[in-house]
Write a protein that holds these residues in place. Structure first.
Motif, mmCIF file in Angstrom:
data_model
loop_
_atom_site.group_PDB
_atom_site.id
_atom_site.type_symbol
_atom_site.label_atom_id
_atom_site.label_comp_id
_atom_site.label_asym_id
_atom_site.label_seq_id
_atom_site.Cartn_x
_atom_site.Cartn_y
_atom_site.Cartn_z
ATOM 1 N N ASN A 17 0.862 -1.174 0.000
ATOM 2 C CA ASN A 17 0.000 0.000 0.000
ATOM 3 C C ASN A 17 0.906 1.234 0.000
ATOM 4 O O ASN A 17 1.523 1.579 1.010
ATOM 5 C CB ASN A 17 -0.890 -0.022 1.243
ATOM 6 C CG ASN A 17 -1.838 1.153 1.318
ATOM 7 O OD1 ASN A 17 -1.489 2.270 0.962
ATOM 8 N ND2 ASN A 17 -3.034 0.915 1.825
ATOM 9 N N ASP A 18 0.977 1.918 -1.142
ATOM 10 C CA ASP A 18 1.900 3.048 -1.314
ATOM 11 C C ASP A 18 1.704 4.124 -0.255
ATOM 12 O O ASP A 18 2.657 4.623 0.338
ATOM 13 C CB ASP A 18 1.714 3.696 -2.690
ATOM 14 C CG ASP A 18 1.823 2.734 -3.837
ATOM 15 O OD1 ASP A 18 0.938 1.869 -3.945
ATOM 16 O OD2 ASP A 18 2.769 2.854 -4.624
ATOM 17 N N SER A 19 0.448 4.501 -0.064
ATOM 18 C CA SER A 19 0.143 5.589 0.854
ATOM 19 C C SER A 19 0.583 5.255 2.269
ATOM 20 O O SER A 19 1.151 6.089 2.971
ATOM 21 C CB SER A 19 -1.359 5.882 0.829
ATOM 22 O OG SER A 19 -1.683 6.893 1.749
ATOM 23 N N ALA A 20 0.333 4.019 2.701
ATOM 24 C CA ALA A 20 0.721 3.606 4.050
ATOM 25 C C ALA A 20 2.231 3.615 4.208
ATOM 26 O O ALA A 20 2.767 4.057 5.240
ATOM 27 C CB ALA A 20 0.161 2.216 4.348
ATOM 28 N N LEU A 21 2.943 3.150 3.196
ATOM 29 C CA LEU A 21 4.410 3.131 3.266
ATOM 30 C C LEU A 21 4.981 4.544 3.320
ATOM 31 O O LEU A 21 5.904 4.820 4.101
ATOM 32 C CB LEU A 21 4.977 2.368 2.055
ATOM 33 C CG LEU A 21 4.806 0.855 2.099
ATOM 34 C CD1 LEU A 21 5.187 0.242 0.746
ATOM 35 C CD2 LEU A 21 5.669 0.250 3.203
ATOM 36 N N ILE A 22 4.436 5.429 2.494
ATOM 37 C CA ILE A 22 4.910 6.814 2.513
ATOM 38 C C ILE A 22 4.631 7.446 3.875
ATOM 39 O O ILE A 22 5.474 8.150 4.446
ATOM 40 C CB ILE A 22 4.257 7.627 1.379
ATOM 41 C CG1 ILE A 22 4.728 7.107 0.020
ATOM 42 C CG2 ILE A 22 4.576 9.112 1.516
ATOM 43 C CD1 ILE A 22 3.883 7.574 -1.136
ATOM 44 N N LEU A 63 6.912 0.980 -7.203
ATOM 45 C CA LEU A 63 5.497 1.075 -6.873
ATOM 46 C C LEU A 63 4.851 2.238 -7.623
ATOM 47 O O LEU A 63 5.529 3.142 -8.114
ATOM 48 C CB LEU A 63 5.320 1.247 -5.363
ATOM 49 C CG LEU A 63 5.817 0.064 -4.514
ATOM 50 C CD1 LEU A 63 5.664 0.364 -3.034
ATOM 51 C CD2 LEU A 63 5.056 -1.202 -4.870
ATOM 52 N N ASN A 64 3.518 2.219 -7.690
ATOM 53 C CA ASN A 64 2.798 3.210 -8.496
ATOM 54 C C ASN A 64 3.096 4.643 -8.091
ATOM 55 O O ASN A 64 3.050 5.554 -8.908
ATOM 56 C CB ASN A 64 1.296 2.951 -8.429
ATOM 57 C CG ASN A 64 0.891 1.755 -9.259
ATOM 58 O OD1 ASN A 64 1.601 1.373 -10.174
ATOM 59 N ND2 ASN A 64 -0.243 1.167 -8.932
ATOM 60 N N GLN A 65 3.370 4.861 -6.808
ATOM 61 C CA GLN A 65 3.655 6.216 -6.338
ATOM 62 C C GLN A 65 5.161 6.471 -6.235
ATOM 63 O O GLN A 65 5.614 7.256 -5.407
ATOM 64 C CB GLN A 65 3.001 6.424 -4.973
ATOM 65 C CG GLN A 65 1.479 6.449 -5.020
ATOM 66 C CD GLN A 65 0.969 7.730 -5.655
ATOM 67 O OE1 GLN A 65 1.408 8.810 -5.335
ATOM 68 N NE2 GLN A 65 0.023 7.590 -6.576
ATOM 69 N N SER A 66 5.951 5.835 -7.102
ATOM 70 C CA SER A 66 7.406 5.996 -7.026
ATOM 71 C C SER A 66 7.876 7.447 -7.111
ATOM 72 O O SER A 66 8.868 7.801 -6.453
ATOM 73 C CB SER A 66 8.102 5.144 -8.097
ATOM 74 O OG SER A 66 7.624 5.447 -9.390
ATOM 75 N N PRO A 67 7.214 8.344 -7.878
ATOM 76 C CA PRO A 67 7.651 9.741 -7.842
ATOM 77 C C PRO A 67 7.569 10.353 -6.442
ATOM 78 O O PRO A 67 8.374 11.205 -6.075
ATOM 79 C CB PRO A 67 6.689 10.436 -8.807
ATOM 80 C CG PRO A 67 6.225 9.361 -9.723
ATOM 81 C CD PRO A 67 6.143 8.139 -8.872
ATOM 82 N N VAL A 68 6.589 9.913 -5.652
ATOM 83 C CA VAL A 68 6.441 10.443 -4.302
ATOM 84 C C VAL A 68 7.552 9.919 -3.392
ATOM 85 O O VAL A 68 8.118 10.655 -2.586
ATOM 86 C CB VAL A 68 5.056 10.082 -3.733
ATOM 87 C CG1 VAL A 68 4.877 10.689 -2.349
ATOM 88 C CG2 VAL A 68 3.963 10.570 -4.664
#
Length: 401
Positions: A243-248, A275-280
């Protein structure tokens, strides 16, 4: 603080909101491609000793629990004589439509009962309520994630980007007219018209549940309730590790709570896995290195990120769609083929390529791409979509010949 520094060090999480209109929409909108899972990498070990253990977190059952009053109201509606000839799916969608006429959209993430009590909530809240009501009638629910790339400033040192999520009620299989195929009906439940948004991926029930906890983590972090935010984000990853958001959120929380080493390991994992949010992950990690005076390492990070982008199918998919919009159909096909080499299981890429080939008048190649999508379909839902499209195209092709 200048703008470059501000952007490079901010949180960007998938807080499922960010829609512009307040008109509920019920439409049959089909996905363009499905998500994939990247290869396995070493997973970061979180330092849960940084926060309190005594944080109350709702269970999955509590999230979709409805009061007896709500259940009675639903069953009264469901069993109306005038609805006797309606399918379960249409009765459920009609009931949710009546509820939504009273709702006001908000950026809050609620449980199913809270969504009714507050007469509103965000897009994720609506999917949770839809799930709870659909369960009462035994109707199957699936979920779509769409990307509209907005960004919202929510406090002085944090930005949150928002994607959009919708629930889909799936009806039974039925014969399609004039074809040998069977198709499956879909009714989407959504606050807004999603025309123009890019389909990102189908969401599994496990991921949808995980997103509830990661959304709550972001909301709690914005209130600086770090112990609770940490536990909710940790719960999200326990359900769905990538889960990208949780990891960030966990990366930023570790940093704020004094463990930069784990924070860095999370950013490295997110980038390495693409992951899909790799730019973040990249922006936050670069901001961390800059703050720590590790400027020399930023060049290596940029090289790593460039490799992630090169090997991330979403980059080629976006480039292909852009080329298609500009009428560069050959270029679009080349981009989609590059994405297919990286992730051949992305069956919807055949559909995108078929559209570009059709624009060039290549009917045989269009047929081949649609058939390949159908052959590679991994779920009944995908199969139904591709069966319907192939049958429709072959009728068109026959008339054109």
């Amino acid at each position: 603080m200048n703008k470059v520094r501000l952007i490079s060090g901010l949180l960007s999480a998938m807080l499922l909101s960010g829609c512009a209109s307040q008109k509920p929409i019920y439409a049959e909108i089909e996905p363009e491609f499905v998500g994939v899972q990247a290869p396995e990498f070493s997973y970061p070990a979180f330092n849960d000793g940084l926060v309190s253990q005594s944080v109350y977190i709702e269970s999955a059952e509590e999230i979709t629990r409805l009061s007896d009053d709500v259940k009675r109201d639903f069953y009264r509606y469901y069993n109306k004589k005038e609805l006797a000839n309606y399918s379960d799916v249409h009765r459920v969608s009609s009931y949710i439509g009546l509820l939504m006429d009273q709702f006001t959209y908000s950026q809050k993430t609620y449980t199913a009962q809270e969504t009714i009590d507050n007469l509103g909530g965000n897009c994720l809240s609506l999917t949770i309520l839809t799930t709870a009501i659909a369960k009462l009638a035994g109707v199957e629910v699936s979920y779509d994630l769409l990307n509209n790339n907005p960004t919202y400033a929510l406090d002085e040192d944090m930005l949150v980007t928002s994607d959009h999520m919708r629930a889909v009620l799936n009806s039974g299989w039925m014969d399609a007219n004039d074809t040998l195929f069977k198709v499956r009906g879909r009714i989407t439940i959504d606050y807004f018209d999603t025309e123009g948004m890019m389909f990102a991926q189908n969401i599994s029930p496990v991921y949808q549940l995980s997103l509830y906890y990661s959304n709550r983590a972001v909301e709690l972090m914005l209130k600086k309730r770090y112990d609770e935010a940490f536990r909710f984000a940790e719960k999200a990853t326990a359900i769905y590790p990538d889960n990208d958001s949780a990891l960030i959120s966990l990366a930023i929380l570790h940093r704020r709570l004094g463990d930069s080493e784990v924070s860095e390991s999370i950013y490295q994992y997110g980038l390495a896995k693409g992951l899909n949010q790799s730019p973040v992950f990249y922006r936050n990690y670069a901001g961390m290195l800059e703050t720590d005076g590790r400027v020399d390492e930023i060049a290596n990070l940029e090289e790593m990120y460039a490799q992630v982008k090169e090997n991330h199918p979403l980059e080629w998919i976006r480039a292909g769609k852009r080329a298609h919009r500009e009428g560069q159909y050959e270029l679009a096909i080349k981009h989609f083929n590059k994405a297919l080499k990286i992730t051949p299981e992305l069956t919807g890429l055949h559909l995108l390529s078929a559209r570009a080939n059709l624009a060039l008048g290549r009917l045989d190649e269009t047929d081949a791409r649609l058939y390949q999508a159908l052959s590679d379909a991994q779920t009944q839902g995908e199969s139904a979509v591709y069966q319907r499209k192939l049958a429709k195209f072959r009728k068109f092709k026959k008339k054109s010949s």
